[in-house]
Design a protein around this motif. Sequence first.
Motif, PDB file in Angstrom:
ATOM      1  N   UNK A 173      14.559   4.228   2.266  1.00  0.00           N
ATOM      2  CA  UNK A 173      14.643   5.667   2.514  1.00  0.00           C
ATOM      3  C   UNK A 173      14.044   6.513   1.397  1.00  0.00           C
ATOM      4  N   UNK A 174      13.819   5.917   0.224  1.00  0.00           N
ATOM      5  CA  UNK A 174      13.297   6.677  -0.904  1.00  0.00           C
ATOM      6  C   UNK A 174      11.780   6.575  -1.056  1.00  0.00           C
ATOM      7  N   UNK A 175      11.140   5.879  -0.167  1.00  0.00           N
ATOM      8  CA  UNK A 175       9.687   5.725  -0.262  1.00  0.00           C
ATOM      9  C   UNK A 175       8.982   7.041   0.034  1.00  0.00           C
ATOM     10  N   UNK A 176       7.936   7.327  -0.717  1.00  0.00           N
ATOM     11  CA  UNK A 176       7.109   8.504  -0.486  1.00  0.00           C
ATOM     12  C   UNK A 176       5.873   8.174   0.344  1.00  0.00           C
ATOM     13  N   UNK A 177       5.448   6.915   0.252  1.00  0.00           N
ATOM     14  CA  UNK A 177       4.294   6.437   1.012  1.00  0.00           C
ATOM     15  C   UNK A 177       4.665   5.153   1.721  1.00  0.00           C
ATOM     16  N   UNK A 178       4.354   5.075   2.989  1.00  0.00           N
ATOM     17  CA  UNK A 178       4.650   3.901   3.800  1.00  0.00           C
ATOM     18  C   UNK A 178       3.347   3.168   4.089  1.00  0.00           C
ATOM     19  N   UNK A 179       3.368   1.872   3.918  1.00  0.00           N
ATOM     20  CA  UNK A 179       2.166   1.062   4.172  1.00  0.00           C
ATOM     21  C   UNK A 179       2.460   0.066   5.281  1.00  0.00           C
ATOM     22  N   UNK A 180       1.625   0.109   6.313  1.00  0.00           N
ATOM     23  CA  UNK A 180       1.733  -0.823   7.427  1.00  0.00           C
ATOM     24  C   UNK A 180       0.676  -1.905   7.255  1.00  0.00           C
ATOM     25  N   UNK A 181       1.097  -3.149   7.351  1.00  0.00           N
ATOM     26  CA  UNK A 181       0.203  -4.290   7.180  1.00  0.00           C
ATOM     27  C   UNK A 181      -0.054  -4.936   8.535  1.00  0.00           C
ATOM     28  N   UNK A 182      -1.317  -4.933   8.979  1.00  0.00           N
ATOM     29  CA  UNK A 182      -1.671  -5.517  10.270  1.00  0.00           C
ATOM     30  C   UNK A 182      -1.587  -7.040  10.201  1.00  0.00           C
ATOM     31  N   UNK A 183      -1.025  -7.639  11.214  1.00  0.00           N
ATOM     32  CA  UNK A 183      -0.925  -9.094  11.253  1.00  0.00           C
ATOM     33  C   UNK A 183      -2.282  -9.742  11.516  1.00  0.00           C
ATOM     34  N   UNK A 184      -3.157  -9.065  12.257  1.00  0.00           N
ATOM     35  CA  UNK A 184      -4.529  -9.523  12.481  1.00  0.00           C
ATOM     36  C   UNK A 184      -5.467  -8.435  11.978  1.00  0.00           C
ATOM     37  N   UNK A 185      -5.925  -8.548  10.728  1.00  0.00           N
ATOM     38  CA  UNK A 185      -6.739  -7.475  10.141  1.00  0.00           C
ATOM     39  C   UNK A 185      -7.982  -7.182  10.972  1.00  0.00           C
TER      40      UNK A 185
END
Length: 358
Positions: A173-185
């Motif tokens: 909940x304290x993150x300022x930036x969220x990073x999504x990692x694709x399973x198949x780039x």
Amino acid sequence: MRPLVGLLALGLSLPAQPAFALSRIKDLASVEGVRSNQLLGYGIVVGLNGTGDTLNNTPFTKQSLQAMLERLGVNTRGANMRTANVAAVMVTANLPPFATQGTRVDVTVSAMGDSKSLQGGTLLVTPLLGADGEVYAVSQGPGEASKITRGVPTVGRIANGGVVEREIDFALNKLQTLRLSLRNPDLTTARRVAAAINDFIGGDSAEPTDPSTVALQIPPRFKGNMIKLLTDIEQLRVEPDQGARVVIDERSGIIVMGKDVRVSTVAVAQGNLTVTISEQPQVSQPEPFSRGQTVVTPRTSVKVDTQGGNKLALVKESVTLAELVDGLNALGIGPRDLIAILQAIKSAGALQAEIEVM
């Protein structure tokens, strides 16, 4: 005479393959930082029915047994130990994300010495360590006969055999930036994911930084409420894209291909195998004094010849790999020959796809 591969035109009339269905972002990407951690420990299994380690051949088992007995107040130094009911094992487990103290996890037990079977044994208290050397869980319990790996009695699984003792801090909940990692780039998929998130949130909060990562600046209205944001984002649907690829398993003869694979103009010959299609007219006469008529009926015969000379067949441009394989399969070519033909077409530069051999 018609060459074997000349009937590839059979596949040209096949209907076009449908496009990929829309998939949820939840199924395409994972949140960076929300991950499991691997744990490892060294332990002792006791209570085996004479199928344990031979102490003379496995000194580490003997040393571990002596050290354990000394901690319990039993001095065995210098004694001749002949028990075959003990085995040294490695214990592995996965610590799930956000696992709290007291959470139960499954553990896998694998023999290290010359034990013949771990069936029926009991694992003694074994600390499970993370990559930082800290203890995150403790495992103990009897191995179930039904959980022994089929055909490999020296590997077993204890359901709920580990207890989490230490939590891994991750303040989502304290993150300022969220990073999504694709399973198949994939560049196209990353861009589509970012576009879908921006359409939902509004503005340009999401941006693809590389083929496998989409960075999202948390909007002010979602700060402190990351769970609500992730719940909404993971249900968004996009159409994933993928590069043209052919995966081949030479051992089993399995071929897996993508829908975008294409074949350029190329001539193909497959060994000495040819197909002969002949047609002979046959006259059919009616019975005497009947009202029937004399007619000529065609009689077609198909013969497979493996002794004829090599034949070349022209595969026209833009033929899909699915049509090529369907045409070859219709003629009875086995998976091994298919693999050889595909690899030869790739070597000639006519297969517009990446071949991955397993």
